[in-house]
Design a protein around this motif. Structure first.
Motif, short mmCIF file in Angstrom:
data_model
loop_
_atom_site.label_atom_id
_atom_site.label_comp_id
_atom_site.label_asym_id
_atom_site.label_seq_id
_atom_site.Cartn_x
_atom_site.Cartn_y
_atom_site.Cartn_z
N SER A 61 21.18 -34.79 61.81
CA SER A 61 22.10 -35.79 62.16
C SER A 61 21.34 -36.81 63.00
O SER A 61 22.12 -37.98 62.88
CB SER A 61 23.16 -35.07 63.01
N TYR A 62 20.53 -36.44 63.59
CA TYR A 62 19.45 -37.54 64.28
C TYR A 62 18.74 -38.46 63.22
O TYR A 62 18.47 -39.73 63.74
CB TYR A 62 18.54 -36.81 65.38
N LYS A 63 18.15 -37.69 62.28
CA LYS A 63 17.46 -38.41 61.21
C LYS A 63 18.41 -39.62 60.61
O LYS A 63 18.01 -40.52 60.10
CB LYS A 63 16.61 -37.61 60.26
N LYS A 64 19.60 -39.28 60.44
CA LYS A 64 20.67 -40.12 59.44
C LYS A 64 21.41 -40.94 60.62
O LYS A 64 21.71 -42.15 60.10
CB LYS A 64 21.63 -39.11 59.08
N ALA A 65 21.45 -40.82 61.79
CA ALA A 65 22.33 -41.70 62.77
C ALA A 65 21.67 -41.96 64.18
O ALA A 65 22.37 -42.18 65.10
CB ALA A 65 23.69 -41.06 62.80
N ALA A 66 20.56 -41.83 64.39
CA ALA A 66 19.79 -42.13 65.56
C ALA A 66 18.85 -43.03 65.38
O ALA A 66 17.55 -42.63 65.73
CB ALA A 66 19.34 -40.88 66.45
N PRO A 67 19.05 -44.38 65.09
CA PRO A 67 17.68 -45.21 64.77
C PRO A 67 17.02 -45.70 66.21
O PRO A 67 17.61 -45.45 67.40
CB PRO A 67 18.83 -46.68 64.51
N VAL A 68 15.75 -45.80 65.94
CA VAL A 68 14.95 -46.09 67.23
C VAL A 68 14.61 -47.49 67.05
O VAL A 68 13.73 -48.03 66.16
CB VAL A 68 13.70 -45.32 67.23
N PRO A 69 14.97 -48.34 67.93
CA PRO A 69 14.57 -49.85 67.92
C PRO A 69 13.06 -50.10 68.14
O PRO A 69 12.43 -49.24 68.51
CB PRO A 69 15.12 -50.39 69.27
N GLU A 70 12.53 -50.94 67.31
CA GLU A 70 11.34 -51.49 67.09
C GLU A 70 10.77 -51.99 68.62
O GLU A 70 9.41 -51.91 68.80
CB GLU A 70 10.95 -52.28 65.84
N LYS A 71 11.66 -52.79 69.21
CA LYS A 71 11.15 -53.43 70.40
C LYS A 71 11.91 -52.87 71.56
O LYS A 71 13.18 -52.63 71.72
CB LYS A 71 11.66 -54.78 70.03
N THR A 72 10.96 -52.36 72.56
CA THR A 72 11.74 -52.04 73.79
C THR A 72 11.22 -53.12 74.91
O THR A 72 10.15 -53.59 75.17
CB THR A 72 11.16 -50.64 74.11
N LEU A 73 12.42 -53.44 75.64
CA LEU A 73 12.43 -54.59 76.40
C LEU A 73 11.74 -54.14 77.77
O LEU A 73 12.33 -53.08 78.34
CB LEU A 73 13.75 -55.48 76.51
N SER A 74 11.30 -55.05 78.66
CA SER A 74 11.10 -54.87 80.03
C SER A 74 11.68 -55.59 80.93
O SER A 74 12.14 -56.76 80.48
CB SER A 74 9.32 -54.54 80.28
N TYR A 75 11.55 -55.21 82.12
CA TYR A 75 12.42 -56.05 83.15
C TYR A 75 12.19 -55.63 84.62
O TYR A 75 11.42 -54.48 84.80
CB TYR A 75 13.85 -56.02 83.12
N ASP A 76 12.28 -56.36 85.63
CA ASP A 76 11.84 -56.00 87.00
C ASP A 76 13.07 -55.25 87.70
O ASP A 76 14.18 -55.63 88.06
CB ASP A 76 11.65 -57.24 87.87
N VAL A 77 13.01 -53.72 87.86
CA VAL A 77 14.04 -52.84 88.28
C VAL A 77 14.67 -53.24 89.68
O VAL A 77 15.60 -52.99 89.96
CB VAL A 77 13.70 -51.39 88.00
#
Length: 338
Positions: free
Chosen positions: A306-322
């Motif tokens: 089910s993860y292979k079918k419905a859990a996409p991984v974004p190509e871009k991970t954004l950063s920010y100042d926590v």
């Protein structure tokens, strides 16, 4: 007489020693863990993980439901001088710096950390005050049976078509809520306030936590809800098909890494360490995908289909100042309340 005094003293000290050991052993048979509601619900990973840990060690886990991640931190802060927990489970990368600054946690490098997905610990600063146990990216989940089309960016959410059609979580009490706020800061920078002024009309409600908000979404109250890229895997796994889909935006997404740490001042530090070692082991981590609906931190765990079918991984991970999120949340809530 001296000999009798010596024997009496030795027996007295020996008795105290046995009493001390007995008390220590009794204390270590229970571990108090602060966490959030969905983790310890009947369909969450908590009950099974607690059972497996007790079977393995003889130690029972007492879960304390704090509501959501931000509330775990709040409760721990209120008890800082007299801690009532042994372990904090559910603080994420947006909250870890507050726990560090407050001195709430004891650093610990767990056994088995070499099996964790590379780089996850860096989300917490790399000093092991928290150990990662799961992760995913935040995303908008879309009901494909809705009368509106799927948005292609965060900017699309302010369009008139989505007025009153978006469910979010309160960033003051919910880690997914805080994650969405962080996402807007990462995408819009200093213009995030203008974005929220426009977004306000699109928000149907801000729920106090993920469980209540996602529940409203699946009941059809709105076609869009802030959640995780991994959330749709649940619906596929249980035969509901691909009606609910995570939308991947080209602009990028922010990632949540959830951690577990030892409460500073606990009298059960040894048992707390054993719990963390167990939590990142395959035995515990293979419970995560089909109960927590997040990626397990242990890279050796085989993911369900089910993860292979419905859990996409974004190509871009954004950063920010926590460290600037508190200010952003304050500004956002002012806008919402106006």
């Amino acid at each position: 007489m001296k000999k009798s005094f010596f024997i009496f003293t030795a027996l007295f000290l020996l008795t105290l020693s046995f009493m001390s050991c007995s008390k220590k052993e009794e204390t270590s048979k229970e571990l108090v863990v602060y966490t959030y509601d969905s983790f310890i619900s009947e369909w969450g990973p908590g009950p099974e993980i607690a059972k497996r840990f007790e079977d393995k060690t003889g130690v029972s886990v007492t879960w304390v439901n704090c509501g959501d991640g931000a509330q775990i931190l709040s409760k721990a802060l209120s008890e800082k001088n007299k801690p009532q927990s042994d372990v904090l489970l559910g603080l994420d990368n947006n909250l870890s710096y507050k726990a560090r600054e407050a001195g709430l946690l004891v650093p610990y490098k767990p056994e088995g950390r070499e099996n964790l997905v590379s780089g996850l610990e860096e989300a917490f600063g790399g000093d092991w005050i928290l150990t990662p146990f799961d992760y995913s990216h935040f995303a908008m989940i879309f009901d494909t049976e809705a009368s509106v089309k799927a948005p292609e960016s965060l900017s699309d959410l302010i369009n008139k078509d989505y007025e009153g059609k978006v469910i979010l979580m309160d960033p003051r009490t919910s880690t997914p809520g805080l994650g969405f706020a962080a996402w807007t800061v990462a995408v819009f920078g200093d213009n995030y306030k203008n974005y929220w002024k426009d977004l306000k009309k699109s928000i149907l409600t801000m729920s106090p936590g993920w469980s209540s908000g996602y529940g409203l979404f699946t009941k059809g109250e709105a076609p869009l809800c802030s959640s995780y890229t991994t959330s749709p895997a649940y619906h596929v796994e249980y035969g509901e098909g691909d009606r609910f889909q995570a939308i991947v935006f080209a602009e990028g997404h922010v990632q949540q890494v959830e951690g577990v740490g030892i409460t500073k001042g606990t009298k059960n530090e040894k048992t707390a360490k054993a719990f963390i070692d167990f939590l990142i082991s395959e035995e515990a981590q293979n419970v995560i995908p089909l109960t927590q609906w997040m990626f397990p931190a242990n890279k050796e765990v085989v993911l369900p289909e089910s993860y292979k079918k419905a859990a996409p991984v974004p190509e871009k991970t954004l950063s920010y100042d926590v460290t600037k999120l508190d200010e952003a949340v304050s500004e956002i809530m002012k806008i919402i309340s106006e």
